[in-house]
Design a protein around this motif. Structure first.
Motif, short mmCIF file in Angstrom:
data_model
loop_
_atom_site.label_atom_id
_atom_site.label_comp_id
_atom_site.label_asym_id
_atom_site.label_seq_id
_atom_site.Cartn_x
_atom_site.Cartn_y
_atom_site.Cartn_z
N HIS A 9 12.65 36.18 9.33
CA HIS A 9 13.30 37.09 8.39
C HIS A 9 14.35 36.34 7.57
O HIS A 9 14.86 35.31 7.99
N GLY A 10 14.67 36.87 6.42
CA GLY A 10 15.69 36.28 5.57
C GLY A 10 15.12 35.20 4.67
O GLY A 10 13.93 34.88 4.73
N PRO A 11 15.97 34.61 3.82
CA PRO A 11 15.52 33.55 2.91
C PRO A 11 14.99 32.35 3.70
O PRO A 11 15.51 32.01 4.76
N VAL A 12 13.95 31.73 3.18
CA VAL A 12 13.38 30.54 3.82
C VAL A 12 13.32 29.41 2.80
O VAL A 12 13.29 29.64 1.59
N ALA A 13 13.32 28.18 3.29
CA ALA A 13 13.27 27.02 2.42
C ALA A 13 11.93 26.99 1.66
O ALA A 13 10.90 27.37 2.21
N PRO A 14 11.95 26.55 0.39
CA PRO A 14 10.70 26.46 -0.37
C PRO A 14 9.67 25.60 0.36
O PRO A 14 10.01 24.57 0.94
N THR A 15 8.42 26.01 0.31
CA THR A 15 7.26 25.35 0.93
C THR A 15 7.28 25.42 2.46
O THR A 15 6.35 24.93 3.09
N SER A 16 8.30 26.03 3.07
CA SER A 16 8.34 26.14 4.53
C SER A 16 7.70 27.46 4.97
O SER A 16 7.60 28.41 4.18
N HIS A 17 7.29 27.52 6.23
CA HIS A 17 6.77 28.76 6.83
C HIS A 17 5.59 29.31 6.03
O HIS A 17 5.49 30.51 5.77
N ASP A 18 4.69 28.44 5.65
CA ASP A 18 3.57 28.77 4.77
C ASP A 18 2.40 29.31 5.60
O ASP A 18 1.58 28.55 6.10
N MET A 19 2.31 30.62 5.69
CA MET A 19 1.26 31.24 6.50
C MET A 19 -0.12 31.04 5.88
O MET A 19 -1.12 30.92 6.59
N ALA A 20 -0.19 31.02 4.56
CA ALA A 20 -1.48 30.79 3.90
C ALA A 20 -2.01 29.40 4.23
O ALA A 20 -3.20 29.23 4.52
N ARG A 21 -1.14 28.42 4.22
CA ARG A 21 -1.54 27.05 4.56
C ARG A 21 -1.97 26.97 6.03
O ARG A 21 -2.99 26.36 6.35
N GLU A 22 -1.19 27.58 6.91
CA GLU A 22 -1.53 27.51 8.34
C GLU A 22 -2.88 28.17 8.60
O GLU A 22 -3.70 27.66 9.37
N HIS A 23 -3.12 29.32 7.95
CA HIS A 23 -4.41 29.97 8.11
C HIS A 23 -5.54 29.11 7.55
O HIS A 23 -6.60 28.97 8.18
N ARG A 24 -5.31 28.51 6.39
CA ARG A 24 -6.33 27.66 5.79
C ARG A 24 -6.71 26.52 6.72
O ARG A 24 -7.90 26.23 6.92
N VAL A 25 -5.72 25.88 7.31
CA VAL A 25 -5.98 24.76 8.21
C VAL A 25 -6.72 25.22 9.46
O VAL A 25 -7.75 24.66 9.85
N LEU A 26 -6.19 26.26 10.11
CA LEU A 26 -6.74 26.68 11.39
C LEU A 26 -8.07 27.41 11.27
O LEU A 26 -8.79 27.57 12.27
N SER A 27 -8.42 27.85 10.08
CA SER A 27 -9.72 28.49 9.91
C SER A 27 -10.87 27.49 9.94
O SER A 27 -12.03 27.88 10.09
N VAL A 28 -10.55 26.18 9.84
CA VAL A 28 -11.61 25.16 9.83
C VAL A 28 -11.36 24.00 10.78
O VAL A 28 -12.31 23.37 11.26
N LEU A 29 -10.09 23.69 11.10
CA LEU A 29 -9.79 22.47 11.85
C LEU A 29 -10.40 22.47 13.23
O LEU A 29 -10.78 21.41 13.76
N TYR A 30 -10.54 23.63 13.85
CA TYR A 30 -11.09 23.71 15.20
C TYR A 30 -12.48 23.09 15.31
O TYR A 30 -12.90 22.66 16.39
N GLN A 31 -13.20 23.02 14.19
CA GLN A 31 -14.55 22.47 14.21
C GLN A 31 -14.56 20.98 14.53
O GLN A 31 -15.54 20.46 15.08
N ALA A 32 -13.49 20.27 14.16
CA ALA A 32 -13.42 18.82 14.40
C ALA A 32 -12.34 18.44 15.40
O ALA A 32 -12.37 17.32 15.92
N PHE A 33 -11.40 19.34 15.65
CA PHE A 33 -10.28 19.05 16.55
C PHE A 33 -10.13 20.24 17.49
O PHE A 33 -9.44 21.22 17.18
N PRO A 34 -10.78 20.20 18.66
CA PRO A 34 -10.83 21.37 19.54
C PRO A 34 -9.47 21.96 19.95
O PRO A 34 -9.40 23.18 20.19
N PRO A 35 -8.38 21.19 20.07
CA PRO A 35 -7.12 21.82 20.44
C PRO A 35 -6.53 22.77 19.39
O PRO A 35 -5.58 23.49 19.68
N ALA A 36 -7.07 22.78 18.18
CA ALA A 36 -6.57 23.69 17.15
C ALA A 36 -7.13 25.09 17.37
O ALA A 36 -8.35 25.27 17.35
N PRO A 37 -6.29 26.11 17.57
CA PRO A 37 -6.80 27.47 17.72
C PRO A 37 -7.46 27.93 16.41
O PRO A 37 -7.06 27.50 15.32
N ARG A 38 -8.43 28.79 16.52
CA ARG A 38 -9.13 29.28 15.33
C ARG A 38 -8.41 30.47 14.71
O ARG A 38 -8.04 31.42 15.40
#
Length: 347
Positions: free
Chosen positions: A60-89
């Protein structure tokens, strides 16, 4: 745990939004908050029939620019599990603030042991050198495994801008420090200048996590040397792989270094590798020349000081009621002092 004050989620609104979008997500979920983590907020969603998901949202509250990027985290984790099993899907991303008040994503739940400031009893409570050694080795070995992933294989070759990455990191963390500082710290200004003036050439870029640390990892219940999950991917990008190692080493405290903060590693227990051993293992496993690691360790300390100062600033301004942040100002200065001492001893 139950919600921290001000960090509640409404099960009715969220349940109606998720209904039909995820397998088994029917009716109102039972919601619990995970107490770990120092910035992004993480929740367990439990549906009838033992169906469970995990939700992540920014603080909650103001966050630093480019930090806490949920879109980026979702983008990464939606595919990374295919090549790196420890990444949750990751399964779903929502940018509509009407649902919970902020962007969020939903991912699978992984079960394991997250080791924070001490070694838990199931691994010997810090008294088993073999278990302690495994904990330190899995940190390095899993990092090398992750950095070996071909970004093109999972469609992440355009995730970041690796050219000039290290210079942008130094500049960015300098700017974040300035925005979050609560009083003048001349040593921090000197350290930022030192980092900017001595930029080393970066190796071939890889995927990097940007916050690689023990408490962002879960290991198997029966084996501290087997990683079952790596969390907190909102800053993942393409860049200089040594920055991940430098960030990790910044919380790898040794005897006489007393600035551990929040969820530091139990790196002083017998059997846990020293920093120089960790660097040597990384070199052996990755095949990279680690001769410039003193620079990256200083960078990691400066970056960690900035992270801690940002957390303290949010507490200082009343943007969070999490009192774990209350001592952050002194800790940030201590990390700056460790960086200066390392420069004096290593040149």
């Amino acid at each position: 745990m139950s919600f921290r004050p001000g960090e509640e989620l409404d099960a009715g609104t969220l349940g109606r939004y998720l209904a039909g979008k995820l397998p088994g997500a029917e009716g109102l979920p039972e919601i619990w908050q995970f107490g770990g983590g120092n910035a992004n907020l993480t929740y367990l969603l439990r549906y009838p029939g033992d169906v469970e998901y995990v939700l992540r949202r920014p603080p909650h509250g103001p966050v630093a620019p480019t930090s806490h990027d949920m879109a980026r985290e979702h983008r990464v984790l939606s595919v990374l599990y295919q090549a790196f099993p420890p990444a949750p899907r990751a399964y779903l991303y929502c940018d509509d603030p009407a649902v919970i008040g902020a962007p969020f994503f939903v991912m699978e739940r992984r079960r394991g042991v997250v080791v924070r400031g001490f070694v838990p009893p199931e691994f010997g409570g810090g008294n088993d050198p073999v278990a302690n050694r495994k904990l330190s080795e899995v940190l390095i070995d899993t990092l090398v495994e992750f950095q070996a992933v071909d970004p093109k294989r999972v469609g992440l070759e355009a995730l970041g801008r690796p050219e000039g990455f290290l210079a942008r990191q130094v500049r960015g963390w300098t700017e974040r420090w300035e925005r979050a500082r609560t009083h003048d710290v001349p040593a921090a200004t000197e350290l930022a200048g030192w980092l900017a003036e001595r930029l080393p050439p970066s190796p071939v870029p890889t995927l990097i996590h940007n916050d690689w640390r023990l408490d962002n990892m879960a290991v198997a219940f029966d084996d501290p040397g087997r990683c079952v999950a790596v969390y907190d991917w909102d800053m993942c990008t393409l860049g200089d792989p040594f920055t991940d190692l430098g960030t990790l080493l910044s919380s790898w405290f040794e005897a006489g270094e007393e600035y551990a903060f929040l969820a530091s590693m139990p790196s002083r227990v017998p059997g846990f590798m020293r920093r120089d051993e960790a660097i040597a293992r990384y070199a052996e496993r990755s095949g990279r020349d680690v001769s410039r690691m003193p620079y990256y360790y200083v960078f990691g300390l400066f970056k960690m000081a900035g992270v801690v100062q940002q957390l303290f600033y949010r507490w200082h301004k009343g943007q969070t009621k999490d009192d774990r942040m209350a001592g952050g100002e002194a800790v940030a200065e201590g990390l700056i002092g460790l960086a200066r001492a390392h420069i004096e001893s290593h040149g």
